[in-house]
Write an enzyme that holds these catalytic residues in place. Structure first.
Site, short mmCIF file in Angstrom:
data_model
loop_
_atom_site.label_atom_id
_atom_site.label_comp_id
_atom_site.label_asym_id
_atom_site.label_seq_id
_atom_site.Cartn_x
_atom_site.Cartn_y
_atom_site.Cartn_z
N GLU A 49 -35.33 -7.42 30.89
CA GLU A 49 -36.42 -7.07 30.10
C GLU A 49 -37.75 -7.61 30.81
OE1 GLU A 49 -36.55 -5.31 27.63
OE2 GLU A 49 -34.62 -5.62 26.48
N ARG A 262 -47.64 4.88 35.07
CA ARG A 262 -46.28 4.22 34.98
C ARG A 262 -45.48 5.34 35.68
NH1 ARG A 262 -43.25 0.32 31.82
NH2 ARG A 262 -41.26 0.22 32.77
N ASP A 345 -54.42 -6.40 37.11
CA ASP A 345 -54.53 -5.22 36.76
C ASP A 345 -54.98 -5.05 35.35
OD1 ASP A 345 -54.16 -3.74 39.32
OD2 ASP A 345 -52.06 -3.53 38.97
N PHE A 363 -46.75 -2.34 29.08
CA PHE A 363 -47.91 -2.69 30.11
C PHE A 363 -49.21 -2.25 29.42
CE2 PHE A 363 -50.61 -2.47 33.52
CZ PHE A 363 -50.33 -3.67 34.49
#
Length: 402
Positions: A49, A262, A345, A363
């Site tokens: 994870e 991504r 980021d 994210f």
């Protein structure tokens, strides 16, 4: 005479006590419970994870303890923050070295303002010989059939067939008992397991990603999320980049858009959810122009390889955009590590006038939460990249509750 001396003695004693750092009265906010009675909840997460899912698992436990303290139950329990070590997505050498404490990424005082949390090294400091024996480790497992009889119900049962040898890589942490537990449902049911053995002082839950939030998106959820302020060094580094390259010195900028693109595992295993490089550029262009045709600057946060990133940059440049991304130096990686670079980021993305994320990426979720906390309009936050062809499900909107 004896009575007079006794009174003088008491007055002097009270004066000395009052001037002592150990003196405590109701107006002294530094006073607290006797820590000798403290008990500790430890937890660990399935190794594959990632960083951002682990942040959500922390929230589940933090809320669990904070809510119990709020109603005066289990108020001698503290949550131990598991150190960050060798995460699957962390590739640089400096990030895969010794375990990193939470304070490296987050403001610990802010975390403590919401829940009774302690770093693992704080527990070691109170432990004789700097070694720790956990009373009981509950290894959580999923039930074979989550929807038995067609219903998903909160339940647990002691089971068999598990093992645990983790303890974050520390050789000086062991356990007395390891028990297997099939578990499903809300995290507050873990108190039932803890109550089975009242004398246990150190209790740990492995595979802590299995229990669910009691409630998601409530005021308590957002109070916890707001307390997860980043380490000031990371905030400063991100804001310096925004000021220098993106020409913005305010919390909510109006002159650049940001994108979480991504790739890697998503491009390999979720091809039906992500666009091609050319398709990505077209979607970014279309969404920005629909939002504000004057924006011509784009910040890209991505896990893509440099070749793919350069290709996207070329596509966007041909469409008239200035493209930026945070390329950490060796010094940045040594100081902030991969987790810190990811946070930088996220901070840069959170300040942008408009944000486009990747579907079902944690994210992206964390950026959306940051933007809600900053006060962006939801229409500028809950946007996604779609596949080149086929159905494109709109992202869920988890808006802040004050």
């Amino acid at each position: 005479m004896y009575s007079l001396l006794k009174v003088v003695f008491l007055l002097v004693t009270m004066t000395v006590a009052h001037n002592s750092e150990d003196f405590c009265n109701i107006d002294n906010k530094s006073c607290g419970p006797d820590i000798s009675n403290d008990k500790y909840v430890f937890y660990d997460v399935n190794p594959p994870e990632g960083f951002n899912l682990r942040r959500d698992v922390y929230m589940r436990f933090a809320i669990m303890l904070a809510e119990a303290h709020k109603v005066g139950k289990n108020d001698n329990w503290r949550l131990v923050l598991p150190p960050w070590k060798n995460l699957y997505h962390w590739k640089t050498k400096s990030s895969r070295s010794p375990a990193v404490p939470w304070g490296h990424f987050f403001n610990i005082n802010s975390l403590k303002s919401f829940a009774p949390v302690v770093e693992l090294h704080e527990v070691f400091d109170k432990t004789e010989g700097k070694s720790l024996k956990i009373d009981r480790v509950y290894v959580l497992q999923n039930f074979a059939d989550a929807f038995e009889n067609g219903d998903f119900t909160d339940k647990w049962e002691i089971s068999r067939g598990c093992s645990y040898g983790g303890f974050w890589g520390y050789n000086n942490v062991t356990s007395n008992v390891i028990e297997c537990v099939n578990f499903q449902g809300k995290i507050s049911k873990l108190w039932e397991l803890i109550a089975l053995h009242p004398s246990d002082r150190y209790v740990m839950f492995a595979h802590a990603e299995i229990p669910l939030h009691d409630t998601y998106g409530t005021k308590t959820f957002w109070d916890c999320r707001r307390s997860m302020k980043f380490n000031e060094n990371l905030v400063t580094r991100a804001e310096d980049f925004i000021s220098k390259y993106l020409n913005c010195d305010t919390k909510i900028c109006n002159n650049y858009a940001s994108v979480h693109w991504r790739r890697q595992d998503f491009a390999r295993y979720r091809k039906n959810d992500v666009p091609s490089i050319k398709g990505t550029a077209k979607q970014i262009h279309k969404q920005i122009k629909q939002f504000n045709s004057y924006i011509n600057t784009v910040f890209i946060a991505t896990d893509a390889d440099m070749t793919s990133l350069r290709q996207l940059e070329l596509e966007l440049t041909q469409l008239g955009y200035l493209v930026y991304y945070f390329k950490p130096s060796t010094a940045d990686l040594d100081k902030y590590k991969d987790g810190g670079i990811a946070i930088i980021d996220q901070i840069i993305c959170s300040h942008a006038a408009y944000f486009i994320g990747t579907h079902e990426s944690t994210f992206t979720f964390r950026i959306q939460e940051e933007r809600e906390i900053l006060g962006h309009e939801s229409r500028t936050t809950f946007n996604r990249l779609c596949p080149d062809k086929g159905r494109c499900e709109k992202p869920s909107k988890w808006t802040i509750v004050h």
